[in-house]
Design a protein around this motif. Structure first.
Motif, PDB file in Angstrom:
ATOM      1  N   THR A 115      11.398  -3.133   2.202  1.00 12.47           N
ATOM      2  CA  THR A 115      10.674  -2.089   2.929  1.00 12.47           C
ATOM      3  C   THR A 115      11.272  -1.879   4.314  1.00 12.47           C
ATOM      4  O   THR A 115      11.120  -0.818   4.908  1.00 12.47           O
ATOM      5  CB  THR A 115       9.182  -2.447   3.068  1.00 12.47           C
TER       6      THR A 115
ATOM      7  N   GLU B 297      -4.892   7.623  -1.458  1.00 13.39           N
ATOM      8  CA  GLU B 297      -4.422   6.246  -1.463  1.00 13.39           C
ATOM      9  C   GLU B 297      -4.157   5.841  -2.905  1.00 13.39           C
ATOM     10  O   GLU B 297      -5.080   5.734  -3.716  1.00 13.39           O
ATOM     11  CB  GLU B 297      -5.481   5.338  -0.823  1.00 13.39           C
TER      12      GLU B 297
ATOM     13  N   ARG C 262       0.837  -1.192   0.000  1.00 14.07           N
ATOM     14  CA  ARG C 262       0.000   0.000   0.000  1.00 14.07           C
ATOM     15  C   ARG C 262       0.869   1.237   0.000  1.00 14.07           C
ATOM     16  O   ARG C 262       1.946   1.242   0.590  1.00 14.07           O
ATOM     17  CB  ARG C 262      -0.887   0.042   1.250  1.00 14.07           C
ATOM     18  N   LYS C 263       0.367   2.282  -0.674  1.00 17.75           N
ATOM     19  CA  LYS C 263       1.104   3.544  -0.674  1.00 17.75           C
ATOM     20  C   LYS C 263       0.124   4.708  -0.659  1.00 17.75           C
ATOM     21  O   LYS C 263      -0.750   4.802  -1.530  1.00 17.75           O
ATOM     22  CB  LYS C 263       2.015   3.629  -1.913  1.00 17.75           C
TER      23      LYS C 263
ATOM     24  N   THR D 196       3.769   2.586   2.197  1.00 20.58           N
ATOM     25  CA  THR D 196       3.132   2.899   3.473  1.00 20.58           C
ATOM     26  C   THR D 196       3.007   1.639   4.322  1.00 20.58           C
ATOM     27  O   THR D 196       3.246   1.656   5.524  1.00 20.58           O
ATOM     28  CB  THR D 196       1.735   3.504   3.234  1.00 20.58           C
ATOM     29  N   SER D 197       2.647   0.514   3.677  1.00 18.73           N
ATOM     30  CA  SER D 197       2.656  -0.761   4.382  1.00 18.73           C
ATOM     31  C   SER D 197       2.800  -1.879   3.358  1.00 18.73           C
ATOM     32  O   SER D 197       2.756  -1.638   2.152  1.00 18.73           O
ATOM     33  CB  SER D 197       1.377  -0.945   5.207  1.00 18.73           C
ATOM     34  N   GLY D 198       2.993  -3.086   3.859  1.00 20.54           N
ATOM     35  CA  GLY D 198       3.226  -4.210   2.966  1.00 20.54           C
ATOM     36  C   GLY D 198       4.709  -4.451   2.794  1.00 20.54           C
ATOM     37  O   GLY D 198       5.529  -3.732   3.370  1.00 20.54           O
ATOM     38  N   SER D 199       5.068  -5.475   2.031  1.00 17.03           N
ATOM     39  CA  SER D 199       6.486  -5.764   1.875  1.00 17.03           C
ATOM     40  C   SER D 199       6.838  -6.082   0.430  1.00 17.03           C
ATOM     41  O   SER D 199       5.998  -6.517  -0.358  1.00 17.03           O
ATOM     42  CB  SER D 199       6.884  -6.919   2.790  1.00 17.03           C
TER      43      SER D 199
END
Lengths: 241, 236
Positions: free
Chosen positions: A66, A15, A8-9, A54-57
């Motif tokens: 990340t 978003e 996610r970014k 923003t999240s995730g890998s």
């Protein structure tokens, strides 16, 4: 080779990527298409962390980018070549200087080795005679071929292309696509964000349609173009084909 | 007859002002001092300016170096917000009040520290004018921020601001003329000493002005040449 999980970014409240999951295997040629603002370039730039997700890998050859510290990140980036829409050649260096800067300064090669490698790559992209020219003396197509050679000089395991032909005059698109096709045939792993549907059809092992921050649909090219399943993709293809 | 007398009087004044007692040496030695102060102050200013500019630009681009950036900002505000003459007086009469120190060194420090603030803003604007894509291109090749800055950004920034930096040197040369306030015998002070012994103001002061003018016009011509050459290489 590249494993993307729950990517996610956000840019502020906006978003851009809303959860992307995919695996890119060694030797694959993934072509990413989608409308402007869909997040496809952001997705590509998250793969080598030019954008911090923003999240995730993003796991590349076993390293989670990340979470990787700076030093490790730089090491990993050596193995991921990137080609930009606007080339970003170094205007103060000759073509040879553009190619040899990174391997010499990173002490991956000696000056002689880097020069030999540069010569080899310049012959490959057909611009050996421009070795001592400066970037501003080249045409757009030539600049992009040099940018590809520069990305190849570190012997990357994967090449990322961010709309490599979008800033080119129409008559120069062909020479760049031709070179990319040649690279694909040599077996290097590629992720290409582009609007060139012909290239996707001909070269891709998988076409990925990103829309509204998610992978809406992906498939091998023949099926992808002949039998689009989602209405969004059908609508998009009807506009661009 | 009258004309001849006037002519003679003028020649006499010329003789009194410059030749008698080797008074022209006040100007020669003064010029030497001015050039020495300017040269070393320029060098000091460039070093300070580049360092401060890198701190400021790095903070603007990456958000790092918060503390250094804070001090850099204070330095820029204080130096650019006060007259160079006051800075010179403070450095000589306050900071080095109880130390015996060579006045030329004080001049170099004062003018160098002053010039550094202006150089810093020039260089920072140069760094910020380099396309952001250059940072990304460097990063994508595996170069760290520091290496990208050193080998890719700064050479381009330097080229962009070279004319502005050269102009800063010219400004500095003229600004050193207040060095006389700490009894430094620079070019201006040299002319003033001659005035005070001959009670003749016109000739020594005009001579001083002419010397500054010739140097500045000469340097400006060089800067102009440099600018044209840089433009040419940009066009390819």
């Amino acid at each position: 080779m590249i494993e993307v999980k729950g990517l996610r970014k956000n840019f502020g409240d906006l978003e851009i990527l809303k959860g992307i999951d995919t695996n890119i295997e060694k030797g694959e040629k993934v072509v990413v298409i989608g409308p402007s603002g869909s997040g496809k370039s952001t997705f590509l730039r998250c793969l080598n962390r030019l954008e911090q997700p923003t999240s995730g890998s993003v796991i590349f050859e076993g390293t989670d980018l990340t979470a990787a510290p700076e030093k490790q990140l730089h090491k990993v980036r050596e193995k991921m070549g990137m080609v930009f829409q606007h080339f970003h050649l170094f205007p103060h260096l000759t073509i040879r200087g553009n190619l040899t800067l990174a391997p010499v300064k990173l002490k991956v090669m000696t000056k002689d080795e880097a020069n030999a490698k540069a010569d080899e790559l310049l012959r490959k992209v057909g611009l050996y005679d421009k070795a001592d020219s400066y970037p501003n003396m080249l045409s757009g197509g030539q600049k992009q071929r040099i940018a590809i050679a520069r990305a190849l000089v570190m012997n990357p395991d994967v090449m990322l292309f961010d709309e490599p032909t979008s800033a080119l005059d129409p008559e120069m698109v062909g020479e760049v696509l031709e070179l990319m096709k040649q690279l694909a045939e040599e077996g290097i792993t590629m992720v290409v964000v582009t609007h060139e549907m012909g290239f996707a059809r001909e070269v891709a092992s998988r076409v990925m349609f990103i829309d509204d921050g998610v992978i809406m649909e992906e498939n091998e090219p023949r099926e992808f173009f002949a039998n689009p399943k989602s209405p969004r993709l059908r609508e998009f293809l009807s506009k661009v084909l | 007859m009258n004309l001849l007398e006037q002519n003679n009087e003028f020649l006499q004044k010329l003789y009194d002002t410059f030749i008698y007692d080797n008074r022209y040496m006040y100007l020669v030695n003064g010029l030497k001092t001015t050039l020495v102060i300017t040269l070393f102050a320029v060098m000091l200013g460039m070093v300070i300016g580049f360092l401060v500019a890198i701190v400021r630009a790095t903070h603007d681009k990456t958000g790092k170096l918060k503390i250094l950036n804070f001090f850099a900002k204070i330095y820029l505000t204080v130096i650019r917000g006060t007259p160079v003459m006051v800075q010179l007086l403070i450095i000589y009469y306050v900071i080095f009040a109880s130390v015996r120190i060579d006045k030329v060194l004080v001049g170099v420090l004062a003018f160098g520290i002053n010039s550094g603030a202006y150089v810093a803003e020039i260089v920072r604007s140069g760094i910020m004018s380099v396309d952001g894509g250059q940072f990304e291109a460097g990063a994508s090749l595996g170069l760290s921020y520091t290496r990208t800055m050193t080998y890719i950004i700064l050479p381009q920034a330097f080229k962009n601001v070279l004319p502005a930096l050269a102009n800063e040197c010219i400004v500095l040369l003229k600004e050193t003329s207040v060095a006389g306030y700490i009894a430094l015998e620079d070019l201006t002070k040299g002319g003033d000493i001659i005035r005070s012994v001959t009670y003749e103001a016109f000739l020594p002061l005009i001579a001083v002005a002419l010397i500054y003018l010739i140097i500045v016009v000469g340097l400006s011509a060089l800067v102009g040449k440099l600018e044209r050459r840089l433009k040419k290489s940009d066009r390819g």
